[in-house]
Design a protein around this motif. Structure first.
Motif, PDB file in Angstrom:
ATOM      1  N   PRO A 286      58.961  58.524  25.304  1.00 30.63           N
ATOM      2  CA  PRO A 286      57.980  59.582  25.568  1.00 30.63           C
ATOM      3  C   PRO A 286      58.586  60.849  26.152  1.00 30.63           C
ATOM      4  CG  PRO A 286      57.995  58.060  27.409  1.00 30.63           C
ATOM      5  CD  PRO A 286      59.043  57.555  26.425  1.00 30.63           C
ATOM      6  N   LEU A 287      59.912  60.929  26.206  1.00 32.18           N
ATOM      7  CA  LEU A 287      60.563  62.000  26.964  1.00 32.18           C
ATOM      8  C   LEU A 287      60.248  63.388  26.405  1.00 32.18           C
ATOM      9  CD1 LEU A 287      62.394  62.765  29.292  1.00 32.18           C
ATOM     10  CD2 LEU A 287      64.372  62.326  27.836  1.00 32.18           C
ATOM     11  N   ALA A 288      60.284  63.559  25.079  1.00 29.73           N
ATOM     12  CA  ALA A 288      60.012  64.882  24.510  1.00 29.73           C
ATOM     13  C   ALA A 288      58.589  65.333  24.829  1.00 29.73           C
ATOM     14  CB  ALA A 288      60.248  64.864  23.003  1.00 29.73           C
ATOM     15  N   GLU A 289      57.645  64.394  24.801  1.00 25.11           N
ATOM     16  CA  GLU A 289      56.260  64.735  25.153  1.00 25.11           C
ATOM     17  C   GLU A 289      56.152  65.097  26.630  1.00 25.11           C
ATOM     18  OE1 GLU A 289      52.654  65.748  24.175  1.00 25.11           O
ATOM     19  OE2 GLU A 289      53.482  64.381  22.676  1.00 25.11           O
ATOM     20  N   ILE A 290      56.825  64.341  27.479  1.00 26.90           N
ATOM     21  CA  ILE A 290      56.792  64.622  28.920  1.00 26.90           C
ATOM     22  C   ILE A 290      57.426  65.976  29.213  1.00 26.90           C
ATOM     23  CG2 ILE A 290      57.722  63.881  31.160  1.00 26.90           C
ATOM     24  CD1 ILE A 290      57.384  60.967  30.104  1.00 26.90           C
ATOM     25  N   LEU A 291      58.548  66.275  28.568  1.00 26.18           N
ATOM     26  CA  LEU A 291      59.209  67.565  28.781  1.00 26.18           C
ATOM     27  C   LEU A 291      58.364  68.721  28.237  1.00 26.18           C
ATOM     28  CD1 LEU A 291      62.904  66.598  27.974  1.00 26.18           C
ATOM     29  CD2 LEU A 291      61.973  67.200  30.213  1.00 26.18           C
ATOM     30  N   SER A 292      57.617  68.464  27.164  1.00 24.32           N
ATOM     31  CA  SER A 292      56.676  69.481  26.684  1.00 24.32           C
ATOM     32  C   SER A 292      55.601  69.718  27.735  1.00 24.32           C
ATOM     33  CB  SER A 292      56.046  69.036  25.359  1.00 24.32           C
ATOM     34  OG  SER A 292      57.027  68.880  24.344  1.00 24.32           O
ATOM     35  N   GLY A 293      55.186  68.640  28.399  1.00 27.98           N
ATOM     36  CA  GLY A 293      54.240  68.775  29.507  1.00 27.98           C
ATOM     37  C   GLY A 293      54.817  69.566  30.662  1.00 27.98           C
ATOM     38  N   VAL A 294      56.100  69.387  30.930  1.00 32.81           N
ATOM     39  CA  VAL A 294      56.768  70.177  31.975  1.00 32.81           C
ATOM     40  C   VAL A 294      56.748  71.662  31.610  1.00 32.81           C
ATOM     41  CG1 VAL A 294      59.006  70.640  33.067  1.00 32.81           C
ATOM     42  CG2 VAL A 294      58.201  68.282  32.812  1.00 32.81           C
ATOM     43  N   MET A 295      57.027  71.979  30.340  1.00 30.27           N
ATOM     44  CA  MET A 295      56.927  73.362  29.888  1.00 30.27           C
ATOM     45  C   MET A 295      55.518  73.904  30.105  1.00 30.27           C
ATOM     46  SD  MET A 295      59.057  73.384  26.291  1.00 30.27           S
ATOM     47  CE  MET A 295      58.862  75.162  26.055  1.00 30.27           C
ATOM     48  N   MET A 296      54.525  73.088  29.810  1.00 28.61           N
ATOM     49  CA  MET A 296      53.134  73.496  29.997  1.00 28.61           C
ATOM     50  C   MET A 296      52.829  73.782  31.465  1.00 28.61           C
ATOM     51  SD  MET A 296      49.659  71.294  29.365  1.00 28.61           S
ATOM     52  CE  MET A 296      49.896  70.454  30.945  1.00 28.61           C
ATOM     53  N   LEU A 297      53.311  72.919  32.351  1.00 26.94           N
ATOM     54  CA  LEU A 297      53.072  73.124  33.778  1.00 26.94           C
ATOM     55  C   LEU A 297      53.672  74.447  34.250  1.00 26.94           C
ATOM     56  CD1 LEU A 297      53.697  69.518  35.170  1.00 26.94           C
ATOM     57  CD2 LEU A 297      51.494  70.694  34.914  1.00 26.94           C
ATOM     58  N   LYS A 298      54.862  74.758  33.803  1.00 26.89           N
ATOM     59  CA  LYS A 298      55.484  76.033  34.173  1.00 26.89           C
ATOM     60  C   LYS A 298      54.664  77.205  33.644  1.00 26.89           C
ATOM     61  CE  LYS A 298      60.193  74.186  34.417  1.00 26.89           C
ATOM     62  NZ  LYS A 298      61.553  74.170  33.804  1.00 26.89           N
ATOM     63  N   HIS A 299      54.168  77.073  32.433  1.00 26.60           N
ATOM     64  CA  HIS A 299      53.331  78.113  31.836  1.00 26.60           C
ATOM     65  C   HIS A 299      52.075  78.344  32.668  1.00 26.60           C
ATOM     66  CE1 HIS A 299      51.478  80.425  28.541  1.00 26.60           C
ATOM     67  NE2 HIS A 299      50.378  79.739  28.769  1.00 26.60           N
ATOM     68  N   LEU A 300      51.532  77.266  33.226  1.00 22.86           N
ATOM     69  CA  LEU A 300      50.309  77.349  34.029  1.00 22.86           C
ATOM     70  C   LEU A 300      50.576  77.772  35.471  1.00 22.86           C
ATOM     71  CD1 LEU A 300      48.514  74.110  32.766  1.00 22.86           C
ATOM     72  CD2 LEU A 300      47.814  76.467  32.300  1.00 22.86           C
ATOM     73  N   GLY A 301      51.841  77.908  35.836  1.00 23.99           N
ATOM     74  CA  GLY A 301      52.179  78.266  37.213  1.00 23.99           C
ATOM     75  C   GLY A 301      52.307  77.075  38.139  1.00 23.99           C
ATOM     76  N   GLU A 302      52.239  75.856  37.596  1.00 25.22           N
ATOM     77  CA  GLU A 302      52.387  74.622  38.402  1.00 25.22           C
ATOM     78  C   GLU A 302      53.877  74.288  38.500  1.00 25.22           C
ATOM     79  OE1 GLU A 302      50.235  72.754  39.985  1.00 25.22           O
ATOM     80  OE2 GLU A 302      48.250  73.309  39.235  1.00 25.22           O
ATOM     81  N   VAL A 303      54.641  75.189  39.081  1.00 25.72           N
ATOM     82  CA  VAL A 303      56.097  75.040  39.079  1.00 25.72           C
ATOM     83  C   VAL A 303      56.572  73.910  39.985  1.00 25.72           C
ATOM     84  CG1 VAL A 303      56.577  77.401  38.368  1.00 25.72           C
ATOM     85  CG2 VAL A 303      56.262  76.901  40.792  1.00 25.72           C
ATOM     86  N   ASP A 304      55.864  73.660  41.079  1.00 26.84           N
ATOM     87  CA  ASP A 304      56.266  72.566  41.974  1.00 26.84           C
ATOM     88  C   ASP A 304      56.094  71.213  41.290  1.00 26.84           C
ATOM     89  OD1 ASP A 304      56.899  74.365  43.946  1.00 26.84           O
ATOM     90  OD2 ASP A 304      54.990  74.157  45.012  1.00 26.84           O
ATOM     91  N   ALA A 305      54.980  71.036  40.595  1.00 32.67           N
ATOM     92  CA  ALA A 305      54.750  69.784  39.873  1.00 32.67           C
ATOM     93  C   ALA A 305      55.792  69.600  38.775  1.00 32.67           C
ATOM     94  CB  ALA A 305      53.344  69.770  39.281  1.00 32.67           C
ATOM     95  N   ALA A 306      56.107  70.680  38.074  1.00 32.05           N
ATOM     96  CA  ALA A 306      57.129  70.607  37.022  1.00 32.05           C
ATOM     97  C   ALA A 306      58.470  70.208  37.612  1.00 32.05           C
ATOM     98  CB  ALA A 306      57.235  71.961  36.313  1.00 32.05           C
ATOM     99  N   ALA A 307      58.824  70.800  38.745  1.00 29.79           N
ATOM    100  CA  ALA A 307      60.107  70.492  39.387  1.00 29.79           C
ATOM    101  C   ALA A 307      60.156  69.039  39.854  1.00 29.79           C
ATOM    102  CB  ALA A 307      60.353  71.437  40.553  1.00 29.79           C
ATOM    103  N   LYS A 308      59.043  68.517  40.329  1.00 27.80           N
ATOM    104  CA  LYS A 308      59.002  67.115  40.759  1.00 27.80           C
ATOM    105  C   LYS A 308      59.294  66.172  39.593  1.00 27.80           C
ATOM    106  CE  LYS A 308      55.665  65.684  43.473  1.00 27.80           C
ATOM    107  NZ  LYS A 308      54.297  65.519  44.057  1.00 27.80           N
ATOM    108  N   ILE A 309      58.720  66.465  38.448  1.00 24.11           N
ATOM    109  CA  ILE A 309      58.967  65.622  37.272  1.00 24.11           C
ATOM    110  C   ILE A 309      60.427  65.716  36.849  1.00 24.11           C
ATOM    111  CG2 ILE A 309      58.394  65.237  34.844  1.00 24.11           C
ATOM    112  CD1 ILE A 309      55.573  66.295  35.494  1.00 24.11           C
TER     113      ILE A 309
END
Length: 332
Positions: free
Chosen positions: A274-297
């Motif tokens: 599931p890594l590519a999907e999870i990393l796509s989610g990380v990109m989405m979080l950064k786009h939304l400004g959820e940078v702390d959550a993205a960094a945690k992942i």
């Protein structure tokens, strides 16, 4: 305030990897409300199309979507669900990072590249026809408007990400009008960003140099067809499509999805990565400004990926899809 996001499980392995990504994102602390909409093969019988109107309406309302891979059925009126989404929402920028990950063994180390691919024209416009019975012709379309906005997008992304260089990729030595226009526009736009280094590279030389000296490149921007090819080459540098996230972004909407396909033969087995999907989610979080959550992942991944008991078979491990998500959540 919560971010409302359209969630499209997709076909084949899509529902399994999307569920893994959703669980990881929810556990990261990001404030996301999901609106789940079905698309793809499973809705064909009811709606006669893999992309019903309610899917587009949801994305237009929420502005952001995370989707799984989709199979394109034969005979539905358009060539690809993804292409149809890009056209309907004017998602003109395809963004594909390629970054080395700990524990993912490849021939290269310390790769950190971003391919920015124009998403709406070039040979992918699909303007083609037969010329008599024995020849076929495809028309390559490059416009000033589309070239300006994709090159400007690449420079703005480079500035936002703290990148140092943008490389425009082309074949203007041969296609002097189409790629010549793209290159001329790239040079004009580059002049607006004196803080970022600019260079241009002929596409065949670019393919060779990405294999020889990938560390010399940073952000690359190019027309549609070259981007389709070179982004897969870059994915190969870091472990393949199974670790390659992606995004399709326009001025109003953004859809995040892995680069790989729906792999129907593996569907329902709870074994795919599931890594590519999870990393796509990380990109989405950064786009939304959820940078702390993205960094945690991202930090959790550095702990999980080197441990073969915690990753799926294609990464050399023994974990199931859902178990890999469990381990990432445990290390958040």
């Amino acid at each position: 305030m919560a971010h409302r996001v359209t969630l499209i499980p997709g076909d084949g392995i899509g529902p399994e990897i999307v569920e893994a990504a959703r669980r990881v994102i929810d556990a990261s602390g990001a404030n996301i409300e999901w609106e789940v909409v079905e698309a793809g093969e499973k809705v064909m019988a009811e709606y006669g199309t893999p992309l019903p109107d309610y899917v587009l309406e949801s994305i237009k309302k929420n502005k952001v979507a995370l989707k799984g891979p989709m199979t394109t059925p034969i005979g539905t009126g358009f060539r690809s669900v993804n292409v149809a989404l890009r056209k309907a929402l004017d998602l003109y920028a395809n963004v594909r990072p390629a970054k080395s990950l700990p524990g993912v063994v490849t021939r290269y180390e310390n790769i950190d590249l971003i391919t920015v691919r124009e998403n709406t024209e070039d040979l992918y416009a699909g303007v083609e026809h037969m010329v008599g019975d024995d020849a076929a012709e495809s028309i390559k379309i490059i416009t000033r408007k589309a070239s300006q906005r994709i090159v400007r997008f690449a420079f703005e992304l480079a500035r936002k990400e703290g990148r140092k260089k943008v490389t425009a990729v082309h074949k203007a030595n041969i296609m002097k009008y189409t790629d010549g226009l793209f290159l001329a526009v790239a040079r004009e736009v580059a002049a607006e960003y004196p803080d970022i280094e600019f260079e241009d590279m002929i596409v065949d030389a670019m393919a060779m140099k990405l294999v020889q000296t990938p560390e010399k490149f940073d952000v690359m921007v190019m027309p549609n067809l070259y981007g389709d090819i070179l982004s897969d080459l870059c994915a190969g540098l870091v472990g393949g499509l199974g670790v390659a996230p992606g995004a399709n972004i326009g001025d109003e909407y953004a859809v995040f999805e892995p680069v790989h396909g729906s792999a129907p033969k593996h569907a329902g087995q709870n074994r795919v990565n599931p890594l590519a999907e999870i990393l796509s989610g990380v990109m989405m979080l950064k786009h939304l400004g959820e940078v702390d959550a993205a960094a945690k992942i991202e930090r959790a991944l550095t702990k999980v990926l080197p441990n073969k008991d915690m990753v799926t078979y294609d990464l050399g491990g023994t974990a199931k899809t859902s178990e890999m998500a469990d381990y990432i959540i445990k290390h958040l």
